[in-house]
Design an enzyme around this catalytic site. Structure first.
Site, PDB file in Angstrom:
ATOM      1  N   GLY A 131       1.622   6.062  -0.333  1.00  0.00           N
ATOM      2  CA  GLY A 131       0.751   6.799  -1.244  1.00  0.00           C
ATOM      3  C   GLY A 131       0.383   8.132  -0.633  1.00  0.00           C
ATOM      4  N   GLN A 143      -4.102  15.878   0.529  1.00  0.00           N
ATOM      5  CA  GLN A 143      -3.470  15.702   1.838  1.00  0.00           C
ATOM      6  C   GLN A 143      -2.395  16.752   2.109  1.00  0.00           C
ATOM      7  OE1 GLN A 143      -2.993  11.260   1.047  1.00  0.00           O
ATOM      8  NE2 GLN A 143      -3.082  11.364   3.280  1.00  0.00           N
ATOM      9  N   CYS A 184      -3.156   5.767   7.135  1.00  0.00           N
ATOM     10  CA  CYS A 184      -3.229   6.981   6.328  1.00  0.00           C
ATOM     11  C   CYS A 184      -2.346   8.050   6.955  1.00  0.00           C
ATOM     12  CB  CYS A 184      -4.683   7.453   6.275  1.00  0.00           C
ATOM     13  SG  CYS A 184      -4.942   8.931   5.299  1.00  0.00           S
ATOM     14  N   LEU A 185      -1.591   8.740   6.117  1.00  0.00           N
ATOM     15  CA  LEU A 185      -0.715   9.798   6.622  1.00  0.00           C
ATOM     16  C   LEU A 185      -1.514  10.943   7.250  1.00  0.00           C
ATOM     17  CD1 LEU A 185       1.958   9.869   3.768  1.00  0.00           C
ATOM     18  CD2 LEU A 185       2.107   8.773   6.023  1.00  0.00           C
ATOM     19  N   HIS A 207      -7.665   3.592  -2.167  1.00  0.00           N
ATOM     20  CA  HIS A 207      -7.533   4.458  -0.997  1.00  0.00           C
ATOM     21  C   HIS A 207      -7.229   5.899  -1.435  1.00  0.00           C
ATOM     22  CE1 HIS A 207      -5.951   5.211   3.247  1.00  0.00           C
ATOM     23  NE2 HIS A 207      -5.428   6.227   2.572  1.00  0.00           N
ATOM     24  N   GLU A 208      -6.266   6.043  -2.344  1.00  0.00           N
ATOM     25  CA  GLU A 208      -5.862   7.399  -2.769  1.00  0.00           C
ATOM     26  C   GLU A 208      -6.928   8.071  -3.630  1.00  0.00           C
ATOM     27  OE1 GLU A 208      -3.522   8.732  -1.193  1.00  0.00           O
ATOM     28  OE2 GLU A 208      -2.620   6.905  -0.399  1.00  0.00           O
ATOM     29  N   HIS A 254      -9.468   9.578  -1.492  1.00  0.00           N
ATOM     30  CA  HIS A 254      -9.075  10.905  -0.993  1.00  0.00           C
ATOM     31  C   HIS A 254      -9.497  12.003  -1.968  1.00  0.00           C
ATOM     32  CE1 HIS A 254      -6.849  10.572   2.718  1.00  0.00           C
ATOM     33  NE2 HIS A 254      -6.079   9.604   2.247  1.00  0.00           N
TER      34      HIS A 254
END
Length: 171
Positions: free
Chosen positions: A46, A51, A94-95, A136-137, A140
């Site tokens: 994701g 991000q 997380c990226l 989660h996304e 963000h």
């Protein structure tokens, strides 16, 4: 399509609240394509637009499990309509917080509304990994990171680690 740089903690852009997308334009479609390519290259399941330093309410996701199989999904202006009282725990990463993983407790099921890349509005029930990932996304998009769900001690430790790494990288 292009691979974009993923911003890393402690970059303060990660705390921005993303703006709704008024109209799905060619630029938004191109951003979604770039995000998918960036997410696959990372690799991740994701990615939120913030991000890649774009503060708009756009998410890409692919939860396909089989090697070589893809199921790319694009969510424009996603929102959680309801959550279950039942909770579940998943190990999240997380990226934007590379190579750091912790167990996070979230609602086990959520109902989500979003617009697809063609402008059609959908409502879906999500559970399991899908529920965890969409929460989660969407977090963000609201300037919230998964580390915000951890104890103050763990959160302070990870912030210190990434702040130090950023300082060293800047030298």
């Amino acid at each position: 399509m292009a691979i974009r740089d993923i911003i890393i903690l402690p970059d303060t852009q990660l705390r921005l609240i993303s703006k709704p997308i008024e109209k799905i334009t060619a630029d938004i479609r191109a951003l979604a394509d770039d995000m998918l390519e960036t997410m696959y290259k990372a690799p991740g399941i994701g990615l939120a637009a913030i991000q890649v330093a774009q503060p708009v309410r756009l998410i890409t996701m692919d939860l396909s499990k089989k090697e070589g199989e893809t199921n790319p999904r694009i969510f424009v202006n996603p929102e959680i309509l309801s959550v279950s009282e039942e909770l579940s725990v998943y190990e999240e990463g997380c990226l934007s917080i590379p190579e750091y993983y912790e167990e996070v407790e979230r609602p086990a099921q959520v109902r989500v509304r979003f617009t697809d890349i063609h402008g059609k509005v959908h409502e879906e029930d999500a559970e399991g990994l899908y529920a965890t990932c969409i929460q989660h996304e969407i977090d963000h998009l609201n300037g919230v990171l998964f580390v915000d769900y951890l104890s103050k001690l763990k959160r302070d430790r990870v912030m210190k680690k990434f702040t130090k790494a950023a300082r060293l990288a800047a030298k």
